[in-house]
Design a protein around this motif. Structure first.
Motif, PDB file in Angstrom:
ATOM      1  N   UNK A  46       0.727  -1.038  -0.033  1.00 33.98           N
ATOM      2  CA  UNK A  46       0.101  -0.127  -0.080  1.00 33.98           C
ATOM      3  C   UNK A  46       0.797   1.083   0.142  1.00 33.98           C
ATOM      4  N   UNK A  47       1.903   1.199   0.727  1.00 32.50           N
ATOM      5  CA  UNK A  47       2.725   2.396   0.813  1.00 32.50           C
ATOM      6  C   UNK A  47       3.445   2.712  -0.514  1.00 32.50           C
ATOM      7  N   UNK A  48       3.792   1.744  -1.345  1.00 33.33           N
ATOM      8  CA  UNK A  48       4.305   1.908  -2.725  1.00 33.33           C
ATOM      9  C   UNK A  48       3.077   2.285  -3.507  1.00 33.33           C
ATOM     10  N   UNK A  49       1.989   1.843  -3.586  1.00 29.98           N
ATOM     11  CA  UNK A  49       0.986   2.118  -4.188  1.00 29.98           C
ATOM     12  C   UNK A  49       0.643   3.817  -4.157  1.00 29.98           C
ATOM     13  N   UNK A  50       0.485   4.262  -3.038  1.00 30.01           N
ATOM     14  CA  UNK A  50       0.348   5.405  -2.477  1.00 30.01           C
ATOM     15  C   UNK A  50       1.377   6.664  -3.183  1.00 30.01           C
ATOM     16  N   UNK A  51       2.618   6.081  -3.153  1.00 31.34           N
ATOM     17  CA  UNK A  51       3.642   6.755  -3.676  1.00 31.34           C
ATOM     18  C   UNK A  51       3.845   6.821  -5.033  1.00 31.34           C
TER      19      UNK A  51
END
Length: 121
Positions: A47-52
């Motif tokens: 999710x972190x990578x998706x947001x960034x």
């Protein structure tokens, strides 16, 4: 104890930037690790990578400098534009909160004299 609450989010067609992204970038600033930053936020790594990645795509510039794994391990740091995004978002957020508080006091004066439960003493 009445008080206004506003959450700043910036959209294009979809969410580009909000408190989640900015907080994640702030944790990345301190850890240089997406894995650690996500763990600090209680967020999944994917999710972190998706947001960034979504924010970078929408903004049209990189927020992070990525160093892929290997013997040294992977890490990532903020670009100058990533740092600038954090600063400008937090400044705008502060101004929006100040203006919201002033509007609340104007339109709901009977409630505005109560102490703010979120204010630090």
């Amino acid at each position: 104890m009445f008080h206004p609450y506003v959450q700043l989010k910036i959209y294009n067609e979809e969410l580009v930037c909000g408190p989640g992204l900015v907080t994640l970038l702030e944790f990345l600033r301190g850890t240089d690790s997406m894995k650690e930053a996500c763990a600090e936020m209680g967020m999944s790594y994917s999710k972190g990578w998706k947001i960034v990645n979504r924010a970078e795509r929408e903004l049209g510039y990189d927020l992070l400098v990525r160093q892929h794994g290997g013997s040294q391990g992977g890490k990532c740091g903020l670009t100058g534009k990533g740092e600038s995004l954090i600063t400008r978002f937090r400044q705008m957020e502060q101004k929006v909160n100040e203006q919201t508080k002033a509007a609340f006091e104007e339109y709901f004066p009977e409630y505005s004299s109560q102490p703010d439960p979120h204010k630090r003493i």
